[in-house]
Design an enzyme around this catalytic site. Structure first.
Site, mmCIF file in Angstrom:
data_model
loop_
_atom_site.group_PDB
_atom_site.id
_atom_site.type_symbol
_atom_site.label_atom_id
_atom_site.label_comp_id
_atom_site.label_asym_id
_atom_site.label_seq_id
_atom_site.Cartn_x
_atom_site.Cartn_y
_atom_site.Cartn_z
ATOM 1 N N ARG A 198 57.354 24.312 -27.655
ATOM 2 C CA ARG A 198 56.155 23.634 -27.278
ATOM 3 C C ARG A 198 56.732 21.935 -26.831
ATOM 4 O O ARG A 198 56.364 21.691 -25.913
ATOM 5 C CB ARG A 198 55.039 23.464 -28.350
ATOM 6 C CG ARG A 198 54.114 22.864 -27.941
ATOM 7 C CD ARG A 198 52.801 23.034 -28.864
ATOM 8 N NE ARG A 198 53.079 22.279 -30.263
ATOM 9 C CZ ARG A 198 52.214 22.252 -31.220
ATOM 10 N NH1 ARG A 198 51.227 22.880 -31.171
ATOM 11 N NH2 ARG A 198 52.563 21.620 -32.198
ATOM 12 N N LYS A 200 51.946 17.495 -26.011
ATOM 13 C CA LYS A 200 51.750 16.979 -27.132
ATOM 14 C C LYS A 200 52.389 15.634 -27.123
ATOM 15 O O LYS A 200 53.452 15.428 -27.285
ATOM 16 C CB LYS A 200 52.165 17.661 -28.358
ATOM 17 C CG LYS A 200 51.511 17.293 -29.776
ATOM 18 C CD LYS A 200 51.952 18.468 -30.888
ATOM 19 C CE LYS A 200 51.945 17.673 -32.126
ATOM 20 N NZ LYS A 200 50.586 17.324 -32.648
ATOM 21 N N GLU A 226 38.520 20.784 -29.454
ATOM 22 C CA GLU A 226 39.183 21.065 -30.984
ATOM 23 C C GLU A 226 38.730 19.759 -31.660
ATOM 24 O O GLU A 226 37.900 18.976 -31.471
ATOM 25 C CB GLU A 226 40.695 20.852 -30.445
ATOM 26 C CG GLU A 226 41.218 19.496 -29.985
ATOM 27 C CD GLU A 226 42.518 19.439 -29.540
ATOM 28 O OE1 GLU A 226 43.502 20.195 -30.079
ATOM 29 O OE2 GLU A 226 42.897 18.590 -28.544
HETATM 30 N N1 PMP Z 1 45.086 19.546 -32.079
HETATM 31 C C1 PMP Z 1 45.773 18.590 -31.795
HETATM 32 C C2 PMP Z 1 45.058 17.354 -31.342
HETATM 33 C C3 PMP Z 1 46.775 18.128 -32.932
HETATM 34 O O1 PMP Z 1 47.301 16.939 -32.886
HETATM 35 C C4 PMP Z 1 47.229 19.419 -33.794
HETATM 36 C C5 PMP Z 1 48.235 19.208 -34.734
HETATM 37 N N2 PMP Z 1 49.460 19.071 -34.136
HETATM 38 C C6 PMP Z 1 46.557 20.591 -33.523
HETATM 39 C C7 PMP Z 1 45.399 20.768 -32.741
HETATM 40 C C8 PMP Z 1 46.925 21.674 -34.495
HETATM 41 O O2 PMP Z 1 48.312 22.245 -33.954
HETATM 42 P P1 PMP Z 1 49.341 22.781 -34.638
HETATM 43 O O3 PMP Z 1 48.619 24.070 -35.610
HETATM 44 O O4 PMP Z 1 50.343 23.168 -33.998
HETATM 45 O O5 PMP Z 1 49.811 21.729 -35.769
#
Ligand code: PMP
Length: 288
Positions: A52, A151, A184
């Protein structure tokens, strides 16, 4: 105890881990990152996180300072140097030192920072009794403006929504996209349970492709549950049987109230609790 931090090419003492004020990671939030867990000394879903990160970097034409294998080795080295058995890794790539202008191509080498530390989880009480959330009025970034799949080091959209949550004395806010569909939470992905079926917004709704989300979907399907990606509205969250969030730091956490409406019977529901348990033991290698 002072930490050992990986800076660019190797480990340095925490007190030496410093960045130029001309780094575009600071000047413009120009960079990408990952948050990764360590369970029992093992880096959880290491490959998925590295993949990622590389995709995030590619999307913004950010040169990676090393290849995937070398980066994984640097992460492992940092974890071992700090004797982290159970903890959290922050892996950051910045655009590097440049001028005061935007031009990323004037920046010298990309910067690499790896921090491995203990983790501050939500209080145990939240897991047992569930969390309260509010709907943010701050709209999630339009997915066609800047893909939320990247990200990036610019989290202002989420931070402004997080402030709304904190102003309302709750720890998290649900963010909706420009069409009004659930995107989200500020740092987690969203799931609901409706009549025994597990639903989560599709990636196009504007959430991060969560790695915890992927694992939880796999675990739920292994348990025989139907998991569907569906656009969800505020109404769906208000009327669902269960609501839970997933993320690297939070793992799986039940939500029992949104905008002062009680969800289900006001306690984390049975499917939420089952998936939390399954995830917990999966991550800690108890079922491997
Ligand atoms: N959405 C956002 C905006 C995030 O910052 C995160 C945390 N990294 C997640 C969702 C969850 O993703 P992950 O399960 O890969 O940590």
């Amino acid at each position: 105890m002072a930490l050992k931090i990986w800076m660019n090419t190797g480990l340095v003492d925490e007190s030496e881990a410093k960045l130029s004020v001309f780094d575009h990671g600071l000047l413009y939030g120009d960079g990408v990152f990952e948050g990764i867990r360590v369970y029992g000394g093992v880096v959880f879903e290491h490959e998925a996180h590295i993949d990622r990160l590389f995709d995030s970097a590619r999307a913004i034409r950010l040169a990676m300072p090393m290849g995937k294998d070398e980066l994984r080795a640097a992460v492992e080295t940092t974890v071992k140097a700090n004797a982290i058995e159970d903890g959290y890794i922050r892996l950051i790539i910045t655009r590097g030192v440049g001028t005061l202008g935007l031009n990323p191509f004037l920046c010298r080498d990309s910067g690499l920072i790896i921090i491995a530390d203990k983790i501050q989880l939500y209080p145990e009480e939240f897991y047992e009794n569930g969390m309260k959330v509010v709907s943010a009025t701050t709209v999630r970034n339009h997915p066609l403006a800047l893909s939320p799949k990247i990200k990036s080091l610019n989290y202002l959209n989420n931070i402004v929504a997080k402030i709304e949550a904190l102003d309302n004395d709750v720890p998290e806010a649900i963010m909706y996209n420009h069409l009004g569909y659930v995107a989200e939470a500020t740092g987690d992905n969203v799931f609901i349970v409706q009549k025994g079926v597990i639903l989560s917004p599709p990636p196009e709704a504007g959430g991060l492709g969560g790695i915890t989300r992927d694992v939880v979907i796999r675990l739920a399907r292994n348990e025989g549950y139907e998991v569907l990606e569906r656009n969800l509205t505020r109404y769906d969250l208000y009327t669902c049987d269960e609501l839970f969030l997933t993320g690297t730091a939070a793992e799986v956490i039940g939500v029992v109230e949104i905008d002062k409406r009680t969800i289900g019977d006001g306690k984390p529901g049975p499917i939420t609790r089952l998936l939390r348990e399954r995830f917990y033991s999966h991550a800690r290698g108890e079922n491997r």
